[in-house]
Design a protein around this motif. Structure first.
Motif, short mmCIF file in Angstrom:
data_model
loop_
_atom_site.label_atom_id
_atom_site.label_comp_id
_atom_site.label_asym_id
_atom_site.label_seq_id
_atom_site.Cartn_x
_atom_site.Cartn_y
_atom_site.Cartn_z
N TYR A 194 0.83 -1.20 0.00
CA TYR A 194 0.00 0.00 0.00
C TYR A 194 0.87 1.25 0.00
N PHE A 195 1.85 1.32 0.89
CA PHE A 195 2.73 2.48 0.95
C PHE A 195 3.63 2.58 -0.27
N TYR A 196 4.05 1.44 -0.79
CA TYR A 196 4.85 1.43 -2.02
C TYR A 196 4.07 2.06 -3.17
N GLU A 197 2.82 1.68 -3.34
CA GLU A 197 1.98 2.25 -4.40
C GLU A 197 1.76 3.74 -4.19
N ARG A 198 1.54 4.17 -2.96
CA ARG A 198 1.34 5.59 -2.68
C ARG A 198 2.59 6.39 -3.06
N ILE A 199 3.76 5.84 -2.76
CA ILE A 199 5.01 6.51 -3.13
C ILE A 199 5.16 6.55 -4.64
N CYS A 200 4.90 5.42 -5.30
CA CYS A 200 5.02 5.37 -6.77
C CYS A 200 4.06 6.35 -7.44
N ASN A 201 2.87 6.49 -6.90
CA ASN A 201 1.91 7.41 -7.49
C ASN A 201 2.32 8.87 -7.36
N SER A 202 3.17 9.17 -6.39
CA SER A 202 3.62 10.55 -6.22
C SER A 202 4.79 10.89 -7.14
N ILE A 203 5.37 9.89 -7.79
CA ILE A 203 6.50 10.11 -8.70
C ILE A 203 5.95 10.34 -10.10
N LYS A 204 6.33 11.45 -10.71
CA LYS A 204 5.81 11.83 -12.03
C LYS A 204 6.51 11.10 -13.17
N TRP A 205 7.72 10.61 -12.97
CA TRP A 205 8.51 9.99 -14.02
C TRP A 205 7.76 8.79 -14.61
N GLY A 206 7.76 8.70 -15.93
CA GLY A 206 7.18 7.54 -16.62
C GLY A 206 5.68 7.61 -16.81
#
Length: 70
Positions: free
Chosen positions: A53-65
């Motif tokens: 869950y936290f991994y996905e939240r972090i990934c969603n905050s990254i604009k790259w890709g």
């Protein structure tokens, strides 16, 4: 926004590394006790749920890709 294939592949590789580390630490913690395998599997999946869950939240905050055009 739609993810690029490269972003998806990198997220997958990173997630598998995190999941492997989670499994290692959970089994390391539970190794000294006489818990059965079902308990270990449930414990690993519950901790994995929160880690993911936290991994996905972090990934969603990254604009790259991410493509705005799609």
């Amino acid at each position: 926004m739609k993810e690029t294939k490269t972003r998806t592949i990198i997220k997958t590789v990173i997630w598998r590394l995190i999941a492997t580390l989670n499994s290692y630490f959970v089994l390391l913690y539970l190794n000294d006790s006489n818990k059965d395998n079902l308990y270990k599997a449930v414990y690993m999946n519950v901790t994995g749920f929160f880690v993911y869950y936290f991994y996905e939240r972090i990934c969603n905050s990254i604009k790259w890709g991410k493509n705005n055009n799609i």
